[in-house]
Design an enzyme around this catalytic site. Structure first.
Site, mmCIF file in Angstrom:
data_model
loop_
_atom_site.group_PDB
_atom_site.id
_atom_site.type_symbol
_atom_site.label_atom_id
_atom_site.label_comp_id
_atom_site.label_asym_id
_atom_site.label_seq_id
_atom_site.Cartn_x
_atom_site.Cartn_y
_atom_site.Cartn_z
ATOM 1 N N GLN A 30 6.555 2.844 -4.299
ATOM 2 C CA GLN A 30 7.399 3.924 -4.827
ATOM 3 C C GLN A 30 8.523 4.235 -3.841
ATOM 4 O OE1 GLN A 30 4.756 7.203 -6.821
ATOM 5 N NE2 GLN A 30 3.563 6.291 -5.174
ATOM 6 N N ASP B 182 12.777 3.048 0.874
ATOM 7 C CA ASP B 182 13.252 2.834 2.252
ATOM 8 C C ASP B 182 13.333 1.356 2.645
ATOM 9 O OD1 ASP B 182 10.000 4.134 3.267
ATOM 10 O OD2 ASP B 182 10.551 2.089 2.717
ATOM 11 N N HIS C 16 10.630 2.589 -7.703
ATOM 12 C CA HIS C 16 11.629 3.666 -7.806
ATOM 13 C C HIS C 16 12.950 3.230 -7.206
ATOM 14 C CE1 HIS C 16 8.169 6.840 -8.060
ATOM 15 N NE2 HIS C 16 8.366 6.214 -9.205
ATOM 16 N N CYS D 154 24.640 -2.520 -17.706
ATOM 17 C CA CYS D 154 24.320 -3.963 -17.854
ATOM 18 C C CYS D 154 23.232 -4.395 -16.863
ATOM 19 C CB CYS D 154 25.584 -4.807 -17.650
ATOM 20 S SG CYS D 154 26.151 -4.849 -15.946
ATOM 21 N N GLY E 253 -1.261 5.684 0.751
ATOM 22 C CA GLY E 253 -0.258 6.702 1.073
ATOM 23 C C GLY E 253 0.474 7.284 -0.112
ATOM 24 N N ASN F 170 -5.773 6.906 2.289
ATOM 25 C CA ASN F 170 -4.896 8.069 2.188
ATOM 26 C C ASN F 170 -5.379 9.209 3.090
ATOM 27 O OD1 ASN F 170 -2.433 8.793 0.689
ATOM 28 N ND2 ASN F 170 -3.667 10.567 0.066
#
Ligand code: APR
Ligand code: ZN
Length: 281
Positions: free
Chosen positions: A108, A111, A126, A137, A199, A244
């Protein structure tokens, strides 16, 4: 002897035929990039900023110039992202790919740190902060191809292919996931027999649906097989392992088989060390 869950994750990885990793902002906090919903998260500290973020995509649809006005202030934050370096968690996943065990990372994060760490098969769910995308396009361009810093006002980069307004190749709230990435991610979810989830608070959809699809797919297949209408192959249940700092809805809903609670930068390298020991046996 390592922590039992570290050993269990290493054994599951060595046994897997098609392991993939899903990651969120938590894997990048040890590179100095704040997450969103953790104790020091961007949204935790500034809920209005999250509300404002929900308007960004509408701005683009209404008036791309207004959108570029709004995001140009954020571009400095994006340049912090571009300067960040991968941490031991990113490197551990890249090493699992080199060992032939990890087939894909679906992240996601915008970076770009998985690619910087050497991971080759990365789906940026993302988008990514160093690219521009043409919603008309679907062409994508590297940031550097458009000198945004010294473009005259009002900023409005246009697509070199179809001359329509470009936007950041970052997926904003309410914006559809680019269809190429969405389809590839679903394919990986259906193919995998092990899913590492590293994470992420697993509260943003459709990304958070991927582990649920992996968990429910054997039930789906069984239903199809029992209907007598579909030609379906038995699929093994996917092992779903969370790494996590805190439990998530996936933990609470029993979607994940187990959670190794702690920092990805500590846990993932230990898992990889254990995998290498098992492979050397
Ligand atoms: N190791 C392990 N877990 C960590 C670490 C760490 N070093 N640091 C933080 N975490 C955990 C946090 O406790 C939290 O559960 O990672 C999770 C990060 O969750 P979020 O901040 O919600 O980030 P993410 O799940 O990636 O958010 C999804 O929301 O705002 C949107 O587009 C944005 O892609 C983002 C999406
Ligand atoms: Zn275009």
């Amino acid at each position: 002897m390592g922590e039992p869950l570290i050993e269990r994750a290493a054994a599951d990885l060595v046994k897997s035929k098609y392991a993939i990793a899903l990651t969120g902002a938590g894997i990048s906090t040890e590179s100095g990039i704040p997450d969103f919903r953790g104790p020091n998260g961007i949204w935790t500290r500034n809920p209005e900023a999250e509300m404002a973020a929900y308007q960004t995509y509408d701005k683009f649809l209404r008036d791309p110039k207004e959108y570029w006005q709004a995001v140009s202030s954020g571009i400095s934050f994006y340049s912090i992202l571009r300067q960040a370096e991968p941490n031991s968690g990113h490197h551990a996943l890249a090493e699992l790919e080199k060992l032939g065990i990890l087939k894909c990372v679906i992240t996601q994060n915008i970076d770009g740190l998985h690619r910087k760490a050497g991971s080759r098969r990365v789906l940026e769910y993302h988008g990514a902060v160093n690219r521009l995308r043409c919603p008309s396009c679907s062409s994508r361009f590297e940031f550097e191809e458009y000198e945004l810093d010294n473009m005259d006002e009002p900023l409005l980069p246009l697509c070199k292919k179809c001359q329509n307004p470009l936007k950041l190749d970052v997926v904003h709230f309410n914006e559809p996931i680019p269809s190429d990435v969405a389809h590839q991610s679903l394919e990986e979810t259906w193919k995998c027999d092990l899913m590492l989830i590293c994470g992420t608070s697993a509260v943003v959809y459709p990304f958070a649906q991927l582990p649920r699809i992996a968990r429910q797919r054997e039930a789906e297949q069984e239903k199809k097989a029992k209907s007598g209408l579909y030609f379906v192959k038995e699929v093994a249940a996917a092992a779903i392992v969370e790494i996590n700092a805190e439990p998530t809805p996936l933990t609470r809903d029993g979607i994940s088989d187990y959670i190794i609670q702690g920092k990805t930068g500590d846990i993932l390298p230990q898992v990889v060390e254990m995998v290498k020991q098992l492979l050397d046996r």
